[in-house]
Design an enzyme around this catalytic site. Sequence first.
Site, PDB file in Angstrom:
ATOM      1  N   LYS A 124      35.164  41.046  31.244  1.00 33.10           N
ATOM      2  CA  LYS A 124      35.009  39.629  31.566  1.00 33.10           C
ATOM      3  C   LYS A 124      35.784  38.742  30.599  1.00 33.10           C
ATOM      4  O   LYS A 124      36.239  37.665  30.976  1.00 33.10           O
ATOM      5  CB  LYS A 124      33.534  39.224  31.597  1.00 33.10           C
ATOM      6  CG  LYS A 124      32.819  39.750  32.831  1.00 33.10           C
ATOM      7  CD  LYS A 124      31.623  38.897  33.201  1.00 33.10           C
ATOM      8  CE  LYS A 124      30.947  39.440  34.452  1.00 33.10           C
ATOM      9  NZ  LYS A 124      29.676  38.791  34.745  1.00 33.10           N
ATOM     10  N   LYS A 206      34.978  49.158  44.093  1.00 29.70           N
ATOM     11  CA  LYS A 206      33.689  48.735  44.611  1.00 29.70           C
ATOM     12  C   LYS A 206      33.836  47.459  45.457  1.00 29.70           C
ATOM     13  O   LYS A 206      34.642  46.597  45.108  1.00 29.70           O
ATOM     14  CB  LYS A 206      32.778  48.461  43.404  1.00 29.70           C
ATOM     15  CG  LYS A 206      31.305  48.431  43.725  1.00 29.70           C
ATOM     16  CD  LYS A 206      30.490  48.291  42.462  1.00 29.70           C
ATOM     17  CE  LYS A 206      29.464  47.203  42.659  1.00 29.70           C
ATOM     18  NZ  LYS A 206      28.556  47.020  41.552  1.00 29.70           N
ATOM     19  N   LYS A 209      32.747  40.522  45.828  1.00 26.81           N
ATOM     20  CA  LYS A 209      33.184  39.222  46.340  1.00 26.81           C
ATOM     21  C   LYS A 209      34.284  38.625  45.475  1.00 26.81           C
ATOM     22  O   LYS A 209      34.925  37.665  45.871  1.00 26.81           O
ATOM     23  CB  LYS A 209      31.992  38.276  46.419  1.00 26.81           C
ATOM     24  CG  LYS A 209      31.312  38.130  45.089  1.00 26.81           C
ATOM     25  CD  LYS A 209      30.423  36.936  45.024  1.00 26.81           C
ATOM     26  CE  LYS A 209      29.971  36.738  43.607  1.00 26.81           C
ATOM     27  NZ  LYS A 209      29.035  37.753  43.131  1.00 26.81           N
TER      28      LYS A 209
END
Length: 343
Positions: A124, A206, A209
């Site tokens: 992140k 995976k 969104k």
Amino acid sequence: MTPTNESANSAPQKKRIFSAIQPSGTITLGNYLGALQNWIKLQDDYECIFALADLHTITVRQDPATFRKNTIEAYALLLACGIDPEKSPFFIQSQVHTHAELAWILNCYTQFGELSRMTQFKDKSQKHADNINVGLFAYPSLMAADILLYQADMVPVGADQKQHLELARNIAERFNNAYSPTFTVPDPYIAQSGARIMSLQDPTRKMSKSDENPNGWIAMLDKPDDIMKKFKRAVTDSEGGVYVAEGKDGINNLIGIYCCVTGKTAEQVADEFQGKGYGEFKTAVGEAVIETLRPIQERFDDLMKNKDYLTKCYTESAQKALYLSTKTLRKVMKKIGFLPKEF
Ligand code: TRP
């Protein structure tokens, strides 16, 4: 001995499960089949407590109006999926102040080095290089607080949260050893069913969104036509047979989805589609997913028209959560040596 949940009667106490999901936008079919469907099933056999982890969500900058909308929609959607707040308190994390308080305390029992090793933090901070805030770094100790406040025996987590759960266990053990048994050390709950749903466009990744290509994922609230289009465009292979095999990532994923929504086994699916083409199979998967989502979407629409009911559900759940978590927080503060509050 580690403390367990108090029992109100002599019947064997059900084990307690805690889990949470972030209301950070669209909830996907991957979230549903990989996690939420399982939460719904757990409600009968365990004492479940669920939360929307909205404090976690602000580690990435949110637009206030969108954030509010995402939160209420995620709440309604999870109820529509089958979370029953009468059985399993389902609250909004920011409404239960004990979470932020215990998180601060646990920060002081978590090492900088431990948090630096978290792979999600590393990922992140690369993705949001302009906003590597302290919350993003300390996110796992907030997650530990979520779990430990409820003395949860088990936490259903996907692969991406395993490292965070491991850290929560370490923090719990460290605290218990430094003082005396205070926290239940939570075990991961590994679901018997449920699948890792992959992107329809890149089946090695995976379903997420945050994928730039919206054809890669199905949102729980996607319209039937869009769902069908996305399945028809799903990436497959040139070999042509509907069966599970190494290297057939796209087809394996579609079979996995079809199994999850129909309850069939992979062998049954291979039989059903023997000699049939990918086109026919994709249409069948699309239809099965549309029919699975239809009643959920209808319940969602009804719930969104009934804001008073939603408010009642999350308020009553927060009150229960506050009651339970305050007991743990008080114990923790007493052991550390904070003066007791006299008001
Ligand atoms: N971090 C989790 C996620 O992003 C959500 C979460 C917050 C959670 N607190 C939790 C999951 C406690 C399990 C237990 O998916």
